[in-house]
Design an enzyme around this catalytic site. Structure first.
Site, PDB file in Angstrom:
ATOM      1  N   THR A  27       0.822  -1.275   0.131  1.00  0.00           N
ATOM      2  CA  THR A  27      -0.057   0.102  -0.067  1.00  0.00           C
ATOM      3  C   THR A  27       0.775   1.339  -0.105  1.00  0.00           C
ATOM      4  O   THR A  27       1.564   1.223   0.793  1.00  0.00           O
ATOM      5  CB  THR A  27      -0.709  -0.185   1.230  1.00  0.00           C
ATOM      6  OG1 THR A  27      -1.880  -1.200   1.092  1.00  0.00           O
ATOM      7  CG2 THR A  27      -1.817   1.239   1.402  1.00  0.00           C
ATOM      8  N   HIS A 174      -8.187 -10.036  -2.160  1.00  0.00           N
ATOM      9  CA  HIS A 174      -7.428  -9.726  -0.832  1.00  0.00           C
ATOM     10  C   HIS A 174      -8.559 -10.156   0.316  1.00  0.00           C
ATOM     11  O   HIS A 174      -9.628  -9.467   0.530  1.00  0.00           O
ATOM     12  CB  HIS A 174      -7.279  -8.318  -0.809  1.00  0.00           C
ATOM     13  CG  HIS A 174      -6.376  -7.865   0.429  1.00  0.00           C
ATOM     14  ND1 HIS A 174      -6.084  -8.816   1.376  1.00  0.00           N
ATOM     15  CD2 HIS A 174      -5.521  -6.585   0.670  1.00  0.00           C
ATOM     16  CE1 HIS A 174      -5.061  -8.180   2.317  1.00  0.00           C
ATOM     17  NE2 HIS A 174      -4.810  -7.132   1.839  1.00  0.00           N
ATOM     18  N   ASN A 177      -5.721 -10.179   6.235  1.00  0.00           N
ATOM     19  CA  ASN A 177      -5.153  -8.956   6.840  1.00  0.00           C
ATOM     20  C   ASN A 177      -6.149  -8.252   7.733  1.00  0.00           C
ATOM     21  O   ASN A 177      -6.012  -6.685   7.504  1.00  0.00           O
ATOM     22  CB  ASN A 177      -4.293  -8.070   6.132  1.00  0.00           C
ATOM     23  CG  ASN A 177      -3.064  -8.990   5.533  1.00  0.00           C
ATOM     24  OD1 ASN A 177      -2.914  -9.039   4.141  1.00  0.00           O
ATOM     25  ND2 ASN A 177      -2.402  -9.579   6.467  1.00  0.00           N
ATOM     26  N   TYR A 179      -9.556  -7.331   6.601  1.00  0.00           N
ATOM     27  CA  TYR A 179     -10.198  -6.802   5.682  1.00  0.00           C
ATOM     28  C   TYR A 179     -11.487  -7.258   5.277  1.00  0.00           C
ATOM     29  O   TYR A 179     -11.862  -8.524   6.194  1.00  0.00           O
ATOM     30  CB  TYR A 179      -9.378  -6.154   4.432  1.00  0.00           C
ATOM     31  CG  TYR A 179      -8.478  -5.211   4.699  1.00  0.00           C
ATOM     32  CD1 TYR A 179      -8.629  -4.108   5.446  1.00  0.00           C
ATOM     33  CD2 TYR A 179      -7.050  -5.860   4.464  1.00  0.00           C
ATOM     34  CE1 TYR A 179      -7.601  -3.311   5.813  1.00  0.00           C
ATOM     35  CE2 TYR A 179      -5.966  -4.837   4.703  1.00  0.00           C
ATOM     36  CZ  TYR A 179      -6.012  -3.770   5.395  1.00  0.00           C
ATOM     37  OH  TYR A 179      -5.164  -2.774   5.747  1.00  0.00           O
ATOM     38  N   ASN A 234      -5.722  -6.196  12.958  1.00  0.00           N
ATOM     39  CA  ASN A 234      -6.939  -5.376  13.256  1.00  0.00           C
ATOM     40  C   ASN A 234      -8.083  -6.610  13.645  1.00  0.00           C
ATOM     41  O   ASN A 234      -9.128  -6.528  13.112  1.00  0.00           O
ATOM     42  CB  ASN A 234      -7.448  -4.712  11.993  1.00  0.00           C
ATOM     43  CG  ASN A 234      -6.752  -3.399  11.735  1.00  0.00           C
ATOM     44  OD1 ASN A 234      -6.492  -2.909  12.834  1.00  0.00           O
ATOM     45  ND2 ASN A 234      -6.710  -2.835  10.895  1.00  0.00           N
TER      46      ASN A 234
END
Length: 347
Positions: A27, A174, A177, A179, A234
């Protein structure tokens, strides 16, 4: 020795790689205000075309998927045209590139899309603030309805079609992680009691629906997936998560994907509920093309491939610091150390 890294690798009948090294998704937050890739981004990726395959920075599938500033999209004609400049530049330098498709789920923020809600599996919020915009606090998300989930599946498939239109060689979904897709796969973020929650089969449903919809749209040979069975970014750990991935991984193996990519930042980490390293856990349950990542040097990555821990090696931050990473490794030249200041420029 790192010779194995430079061996060609055939993903499938449609796609062959010139070596076994992938540039991992990184990113950079360098798109313009309309989330269109820039000429600088095209030059950045083109300089790294010596990798066997580049995986683009995470690219949002629709406006409410945005959780960081200036992350590129793949949902407007202007964004597609911007990405076409990138893919042309990579191909002109002899490389291949997949688009990583992204919706951030509960880590999105309405600031970016002029909205008032954040969509996620459940109303399970996160503490903290948005990276690079610490003045923005995370919001408690609104649970997606079944109809909204079906629309998300359609939007992933459309973004994949847009990626092919933009000249990408394929897509990596994706699903890692912390998301959106990953949020369906973990008990910390999924407290649903309908067909998308409670059991491993139900919690895997959204991920499999997205995979199937994209494969139907662009072909399974151009469809890849990133997963995080043990990388709790997260996300709070829960030993029950193992059962979800115990179910999901064999289902994915049936689908003949281009590859499965482990989303983890340090592959030396061990997870008690997985019985050790995430890569070893996945390899025991998935025998097709597997991509390892997480702090590997060229030497340790080559050893991991030689010992069949995985088939391909993804390299992240060293590619930021070393556009000529492949040349340096092949010629046994020292690598430039990565530092945080490199995140602010595209070299």
């Amino acid at each position: 020795m790192t010779d194995i890294l430079f061996q060609p690798y055939k993903l499938n009948a449609a796609i062959s790689l010139k070596n076994r090294v992938l540039m991992a998704p990184l990113t950079r937050c360098m798109a313009d205000d309309a989330l269109v890739p820039t000429d600088d981004m095209a030059a950045y990726y083109a300089r790294r075309a010596d990798a066997g395959l580049i995986i683009s920075e995470a690219t949002i599938i629709r406006p409410d998927g945005q959780g960081y500033p200036n992350t590129p999209g793949l949902f407007t004609p202007e964004q597609i045209n911007g990405w076409r400049k990138v893919t042309d530049a990579v191909h002109n330098n002899g490389g291949k590139i997949f688009a990583q498709l992204w919706h951030t789920g509960r880590t999105a923020h309405p600031y970016f899309y002029d909205g008032d809600t954040v969509i996620a599996p459940s109303a399970q919020g996160l503490e903290g603030t948005v990276p690079r915009m610490r003045e923005l606090s995370y919001q408690v998300p609104t649970p997606a309805t079944v109809e909204q989930i079906k629309q998300l599946v359609d939007d992933y498939a459309q973004a994949a079609a847009n990626a092919i239109d933009a000249g990408f060689d394929g897509v990596e979904i994706h699903g890692a992680n912390g998301y959106l897709i990953d949020q369906f796969l973990h008990y910390d973020s999924n407290t649903r009691t309908d067909q998308y929650g409670e059991t491993p089969e139900n919690m895997s449903r959204f991920a499999l629906e997205v995979v199937d919809a994209i494969a139907a749209r662009i072909g399974h040979e151009k469809t890849a997936l990133r997963l995080s069975p043990g990388a709790y970014f997260n996300m709070a750990a829960d030993a029950r998560d193992k059962a979800v991935f115990d179910y999901l991984l064999p289902e994915l193996e049936k689908r003949n994907l281009a590859f499965l990519h482990i989303g983890i930042f340090d592959d030396e980490m061990t997870f008690e509920h997985l019985g050790g390293r995430a890569s070893d856990y996945v390899r025991a349950r998935y025998q097709k093309t597997l991509v390892g990542v997480g702090g590997f040097t060229p030497e340790t990555g080559a050893t991991a491939i030689e010992t069949d821990r995985f088939d391909l090696l993804a390299i992240g931050r060293p590619f930021i610091a070393n556009p000529d990473y492949m040349s340096k490794v092949k010629n046994q030249q020292p690598l430039t150390e990565y530092n945080e200041e490199m995140l602010t420029t595209l070299e």
